[in-house]
Write an enzyme that holds these catalytic residues in place. Structure first.
Site, PDB file in Angstrom:
ATOM      1  N   GLU A 150      41.813 -74.014  16.272  1.00  0.00           N
ATOM      2  CA  GLU A 150      41.324 -74.450  17.593  1.00  0.00           C
ATOM      3  C   GLU A 150      42.439 -74.771  18.584  1.00  0.00           C
ATOM      4  OE1 GLU A 150      38.600 -77.597  16.489  1.00  0.00           O
ATOM      5  OE2 GLU A 150      37.363 -76.249  15.304  1.00  0.00           O
ATOM      6  N   GLU A 261      32.788 -70.269   9.403  1.00  0.00           N
ATOM      7  CA  GLU A 261      31.984 -71.512   9.482  1.00  0.00           C
ATOM      8  C   GLU A 261      30.579 -71.221  10.003  1.00  0.00           C
ATOM      9  OE1 GLU A 261      34.075 -74.632  11.611  1.00  0.00           O
ATOM     10  OE2 GLU A 261      36.004 -74.089  10.723  1.00  0.00           O
TER      11      GLU A 261
END
Ligand code: 9MR
Length: 339
Positions: A150, A261
């Site tokens: 991220e 995910e």
């Protein structure tokens, strides 16, 4: 035959788990029967493994100490059951204690940060010691590492899309953060382990372009292997064209692809929403298989443990319901994998 058997040889299929989940017999059975890959949902994250007391006690200033006991519970389960591990995650702005970045490992709120030079030493030792520990204790178990998580956040308005806010790594290292992270990870990874960049909203523009322009030079220098498509999706967003387009854009750069995910935030278990979820899962799996995705991980096992389920607002994003019973989406996925 579990899901893992249906895609054996072409794709790994995984789930994020916690040590607590594996203690529940029914849930542990699901993991053993259905999945060929495991990700630790939280216990391999920096804040879970960095040991403050041991670090202070060690008297060292450039090397953090660890407590791997929670992670060991998950990795030994994986090893004992022939399941591979995706290691999540090394360098991340979140779930990394502020004291890791301060002079004298201080927990004081306003404690000053270490120099860039010292942080680089800490970063290298952190990556090296963690990789050496897990690769030594569990040879051949970990097949890839999320090295950087991220790092791109277009909302922060940085010209290259870097996450500048609430990012202690970036405050000290600036735009060199990704290169250092991947250089150290490459140096200490075991042969054959793949190094991944992992992010959410990975299908959106301009995020996709920022990610690609960050990864291209690293790819050219052989430092990064793959793109982790987190894929926290909604039932109606993103559109499948956009999602497929993202997969093919990343693949076109020569990146290995893993969906890391996956969940689909459905807020009701009505018949209609259950159907919709199944349809959506079918499409995502088709896109993954068509796009050459080599590993696909669901972010949880049953709806009960999903990070999306809140006490006052349950969510229904996964393949198994609260009792551990297969949902329509599970059968939809089976059907696609059986083709
Ligand atoms: O599922 C994780 C949840 O239990 C934690 O509280 C949360 C803390 O940040 O992290 C969740 O996992 C995240 C993952 O590590 C990175 N991508 C987003 C995931 C969902 O927030």
């Amino acid at each position: 035959m579990g899901l893992k058997d249906l895609c054996a040889g072409s794709m790994l299929i995984g789930a994020a788990v916690t040590p607590g989940l594996l203690q529940n017999e029914r849930y542990a059975e699901i993991v053993k029967n259905e999945f060929s890959s495991i990700t630790c949902e939280n216990v391999m994250k920096p804040e879970s493994i960095m040991d403050f007391d041991a670090t202070v006690k060690s008297g060292q200033t450039d090397r953090v100490m660890f407590d791997f006991s929670e992670a060991d519970k998950v990795l030994s389960f994986a090893r004992d059951n022939g399941i591979k591990v995706r290691a999540h995650t090394l360098i991340w702005h979140n779930q990394t204690p502020r004291w890791f970045f301060t002079e004298d490992w201080s927990k004081a709120e306003d404690a000053p940060f270490v120099s860039r030079e010292k942080l680089l030493k800490r970063m290298e030792n952190f990556i090296k010691d963690e990789m050496n520990y897990f690769n030594g204790a569990y040879p051949g178990l970990i097949y890839c590492w999320d090295v950087l998580n991220e790092f791109i956040e277009p909302d922060n308005n940085h010209p290259h899309g870097c996450r500048v806010r609430k990012n202690n790594w970036f405050s000290i290292l600036g735009e060199d953060e990704p290169r250092y992270a991947f250089t150290f990870a490459r140096r200490y990874a075991a042969p054959g382990q793949k190094l991944f960049y992992n992010d959410y909203n990975e299908y959106e523009q301009p995020k996709r372009d920022f990610i690609l322009s960050t990864l291209r030079p690293l790819l050219k220098d052989g430092l990064v292997d793959g793109m982790g498509l987190q894929s926290h999706l909604l039932p109606d967003y993103p559109g499948m064209d956009e999602y497929r387009r993202a997969i093919s854009d990343y693949a076109a750069e020569g990146l290995s692809l893993q969906i890391t995910e996956l969940d689909i935030k459905s807020l009701s278990e009505s018949e209609a929403d259950d159907e919709l979820l199944a349809r959506r899962y079918r499409e995502v799996f088709e896109a993954a298989i068509g796009g050459g995705v080599e590993s696909l991980t669901l972010w949880g096992v049953t709806d009960a443990q999903s990070w999306l389920s809140k006490p006052d607002r349950p969510a229904y994003p996964l393949l198994f319901d609260r009792a551990g019973k297969e949902k329509k989406a599970y059968y939809a996925v089976r059907e696609i994998l059986s083709k």
